[in-house]
Scaffold this motif. Sequence first.
Motif, PDB file in Angstrom:
ATOM      1  N   THR A   1      70.010  55.175  17.169  1.00  9.18           N
ATOM      2  CA  THR A   1      68.716  55.243  17.850  1.00  9.18           C
ATOM      3  C   THR A   1      67.599  55.286  16.818  1.00  9.18           C
ATOM      4  O   THR A   1      67.835  55.550  15.627  1.00  9.18           O
ATOM      5  CB  THR A   1      68.655  56.480  18.756  1.00  9.18           C
ATOM      6  OG1 THR A   1      68.979  57.647  17.988  1.00  9.18           O
ATOM      7  CG2 THR A   1      69.655  56.349  19.900  1.00  9.18           C
ATOM      8  N   PRO A   2      66.352  55.052  17.215  1.00  9.36           N
ATOM      9  CA  PRO A   2      65.235  55.036  16.265  1.00  9.36           C
ATOM     10  C   PRO A   2      65.106  56.351  15.500  1.00  9.36           C
ATOM     11  O   PRO A   2      65.371  57.434  16.029  1.00  9.36           O
ATOM     12  CB  PRO A   2      64.018  54.790  17.159  1.00  9.36           C
ATOM     13  CG  PRO A   2      64.571  54.073  18.349  1.00  9.36           C
ATOM     14  CD  PRO A   2      65.926  54.635  18.578  1.00  9.36           C
ATOM     15  N   ILE A   3      64.687  56.252  14.239  1.00  7.56           N
ATOM     16  CA  ILE A   3      64.485  57.434  13.405  1.00  7.56           C
ATOM     17  C   ILE A   3      63.052  57.934  13.491  1.00  7.56           C
ATOM     18  O   ILE A   3      62.696  58.906  12.813  1.00  7.56           O
ATOM     19  CB  ILE A   3      64.852  57.138  11.937  1.00  7.56           C
ATOM     20  CG1 ILE A   3      64.003  55.986  11.395  1.00  7.56           C
ATOM     21  CG2 ILE A   3      66.327  56.796  11.820  1.00  7.56           C
ATOM     22  CD1 ILE A   3      64.263  55.667   9.930  1.00  7.56           C
ATOM     23  N   GLY A   4      62.237  57.311  14.297  1.00 11.98           N
ATOM     24  CA  GLY A   4      60.857  57.738  14.471  1.00 11.98           C
ATOM     25  C   GLY A   4      60.124  56.864  15.468  1.00 11.98           C
ATOM     26  O   GLY A   4      59.732  57.312  16.538  1.00 11.98           O
ATOM     27  N   ASN A   5      59.980  55.605  15.116  1.00 13.61           N
ATOM     28  CA  ASN A   5      59.284  54.657  15.974  1.00 13.61           C
ATOM     29  C   ASN A   5      60.223  54.181  17.081  1.00 13.61           C
ATOM     30  O   ASN A   5      61.270  53.578  16.811  1.00 13.61           O
ATOM     31  CB  ASN A   5      58.792  53.463  15.142  1.00 13.61           C
ATOM     32  CG  ASN A   5      57.780  52.623  15.885  1.00 13.61           C
ATOM     33  OD1 ASN A   5      57.895  52.407  17.081  1.00 13.61           O
ATOM     34  ND2 ASN A   5      56.766  52.160  15.167  1.00 13.61           N
ATOM     35  N   LEU A   6      59.837  54.429  18.336  1.00 16.65           N
ATOM     36  CA  LEU A   6      60.708  54.070  19.449  1.00 16.65           C
ATOM     37  C   LEU A   6      60.855  52.569  19.633  1.00 16.65           C
ATOM     38  O   LEU A   6      61.756  52.115  20.337  1.00 16.65           O
ATOM     39  CB  LEU A   6      60.174  54.696  20.747  1.00 16.65           C
ATOM     40  CG  LEU A   6      60.125  56.225  20.791  1.00 16.65           C
ATOM     41  CD1 LEU A   6      59.644  56.696  22.149  1.00 16.65           C
ATOM     42  CD2 LEU A   6      61.474  56.826  20.455  1.00 16.65           C
ATOM     43  N   GLU A   7      60.002  51.779  18.985  1.00 15.96           N
ATOM     44  CA  GLU A   7      60.116  50.328  19.092  1.00 15.96           C
ATOM     45  C   GLU A   7      61.234  49.764  18.229  1.00 15.96           C
ATOM     46  O   GLU A   7      61.558  48.580  18.332  1.00 15.96           O
ATOM     47  CB  GLU A   7      58.793  49.673  18.693  1.00 15.96           C
ATOM     48  CG  GLU A   7      57.638  50.009  19.621  1.00 15.96           C
ATOM     49  CD  GLU A   7      56.345  49.359  19.184  1.00 15.96           C
ATOM     50  OE1 GLU A   7      56.337  48.717  18.107  1.00 15.96           O
ATOM     51  OE2 GLU A   7      55.348  49.485  19.908  1.00 15.96           O
ATOM     52  N   ASP A   8      61.843  50.595  17.392  1.00 14.42           N
ATOM     53  CA  ASP A   8      62.897  50.122  16.500  1.00 14.42           C
ATOM     54  C   ASP A   8      64.262  50.050  17.171  1.00 14.42           C
ATOM     55  O   ASP A   8      65.230  49.642  16.533  1.00 14.42           O
ATOM     56  CB  ASP A   8      63.000  51.031  15.268  1.00 14.42           C
ATOM     57  CG  ASP A   8      61.795  50.885  14.346  1.00 14.42           C
ATOM     58  OD1 ASP A   8      61.120  49.847  14.428  1.00 14.42           O
ATOM     59  OD2 ASP A   8      61.536  51.820  13.558  1.00 14.42           O
ATOM     60  N   VAL A   9      64.384  50.443  18.421  1.00 16.47           N
ATOM     61  CA  VAL A   9      65.677  50.366  19.108  1.00 16.47           C
ATOM     62  C   VAL A   9      66.053  48.904  19.319  1.00 16.47           C
ATOM     63  O   VAL A   9      65.190  48.048  19.566  1.00 16.47           O
ATOM     64  CB  VAL A   9      65.619  51.140  20.447  1.00 16.47           C
ATOM     65  CG1 VAL A   9      64.654  50.471  21.415  1.00 16.47           C
ATOM     66  CG2 VAL A   9      66.993  51.265  21.057  1.00 16.47           C
ATOM     67  N   THR A  10      67.336  48.597  19.219  1.00 12.21           N
ATOM     68  CA  THR A  10      67.769  47.212  19.365  1.00 12.21           C
ATOM     69  C   THR A  10      67.932  46.842  20.845  1.00 12.21           C
ATOM     70  O   THR A  10      68.111  47.715  21.707  1.00 12.21           O
ATOM     71  CB  THR A  10      69.110  46.990  18.641  1.00 12.21           C
ATOM     72  OG1 THR A  10      70.131  47.758  19.295  1.00 12.21           O
ATOM     73  CG2 THR A  10      69.020  47.416  17.185  1.00 12.21           C
ATOM     74  N   LEU A  11      67.875  45.552  21.118  1.00 10.28           N
ATOM     75  CA  LEU A  11      68.064  45.075  22.491  1.00 10.28           C
ATOM     76  C   LEU A  11      69.475  45.375  22.986  1.00 10.28           C
ATOM     77  O   LEU A  11      69.680  45.698  24.162  1.00 10.28           O
ATOM     78  CB  LEU A  11      67.794  43.572  22.553  1.00 10.28           C
ATOM     79  CG  LEU A  11      66.368  43.123  22.238  1.00 10.28           C
ATOM     80  CD1 LEU A  11      66.280  41.601  22.264  1.00 10.28           C
ATOM     81  CD2 LEU A  11      65.377  43.732  23.211  1.00 10.28           C
ATOM     82  N   ARG A  12      70.439  45.282  22.111  1.00  8.54           N
ATOM     83  CA  ARG A  12      71.809  45.573  22.516  1.00  8.54           C
ATOM     84  C   ARG A  12      71.974  47.045  22.867  1.00  8.54           C
ATOM     85  O   ARG A  12      72.679  47.392  23.826  1.00  8.54           O
ATOM     86  CB  ARG A  12      72.772  45.195  21.391  1.00  8.54           C
ATOM     87  CG  ARG A  12      74.231  45.363  21.757  1.00  8.54           C
ATOM     88  CD  ARG A  12      75.117  45.103  20.571  1.00  8.54           C
ATOM     89  NE  ARG A  12      76.523  45.338  20.888  1.00  8.54           N
ATOM     90  CZ  ARG A  12      77.455  45.575  19.975  1.00  8.54           C
ATOM     91  NH1 ARG A  12      77.127  45.588  18.685  1.00  8.54           N
ATOM     92  NH2 ARG A  12      78.702  45.793  20.327  1.00  8.54           N
TER      93      ARG A  12
END
Length: 325
Positions: free
Chosen positions: A112-123
């Motif tokens: 999961t993201p280490i800070g920025n929630l936009e870093d989560v992958t589509l998968r």
Amino acid sequence: MRRDRAAAVPGADRARVRGPGRAAPRPVPAVRAAPGGAAPQAGVRPPDPPPRRPRRRGDPGQPRAGARLRPGVPGGAAPGLAVPGAGGRDGRAHRGLGGVRRPLSTLYVVATPIGNLEDVTLRALRILGEVDAIAAEDTRVTGRLLARHGLRKRMLSYRAPVEERTLPRVLDALESGDVALVTDAGTPTLSDPGQRLVDAAWAAGHQVVPLPGPSAVTAALSAAGWGGPGFCFAGYLPRKPGELRRFFEGLREADRPTVAFESPFRVRRALAALAETLPDRPVALARELTKVHEEVLRGTAAEVLAALGEPVRGEITLVISHEPH
């Protein structure tokens, strides 16, 4: 009284007793003899051929239903061997102890993201929306991630201090469906809870599938620029001063960079010990990676310690070079 019926007349003499107005019987076509067989009698229909029934089991011409193995070779996997991909939710099953067949589930280890929630992958988003339950280090943190992307899912608390106590509950959920394992940030089992669950899932015969994603280790290493020959991940630095100094002494002959985590409350002491042990060794300090107050400092341990603000806040990742400055 009823009149007595006439006696039955055989078929061969029936035509002679019929009246003149009756039609003659239809002739029966002649039947040709089968090749190699005896000539049939005139006017007699040959018998039907015998039905073709399947051969009995064990007949030399009937293929065996079981697997074709050499005599003495046991079938199935060896005892205690976990075979990935041997089961799943597509109808395949696993034969456990006692011969009882049960469907296998999948444990997804999701980064999961280490800070920025936009870093989560589509998968990762797709899997989090498809699984039956999510085992989360902190359900509140994971709940914010799910709400950000419009997902709702049943969550099970799986925290490090009570990991052994909550393990049976997660395994029960895994017996009835797929489960995703997540932590507050980064990849589970890497200085985060999850190792016991992964080991137990393998032991139970379930499938374990990793979903890569954001990592403070690789992010800090890429910003430091010393990741060419590979690296060594040390987890969290030792807390005791003597163990910390011995750890830094062991890096004197290292042939690759070392990445470690440290608490913001102990990072100053760690930098001071590194400056005394390896004063000419470059180090990079990455703080609050991917967040609003992200900061990356690079230099010797003394230079980084002088540039570090007060108070120190956020998650700290240290990258210690293997080459002198």
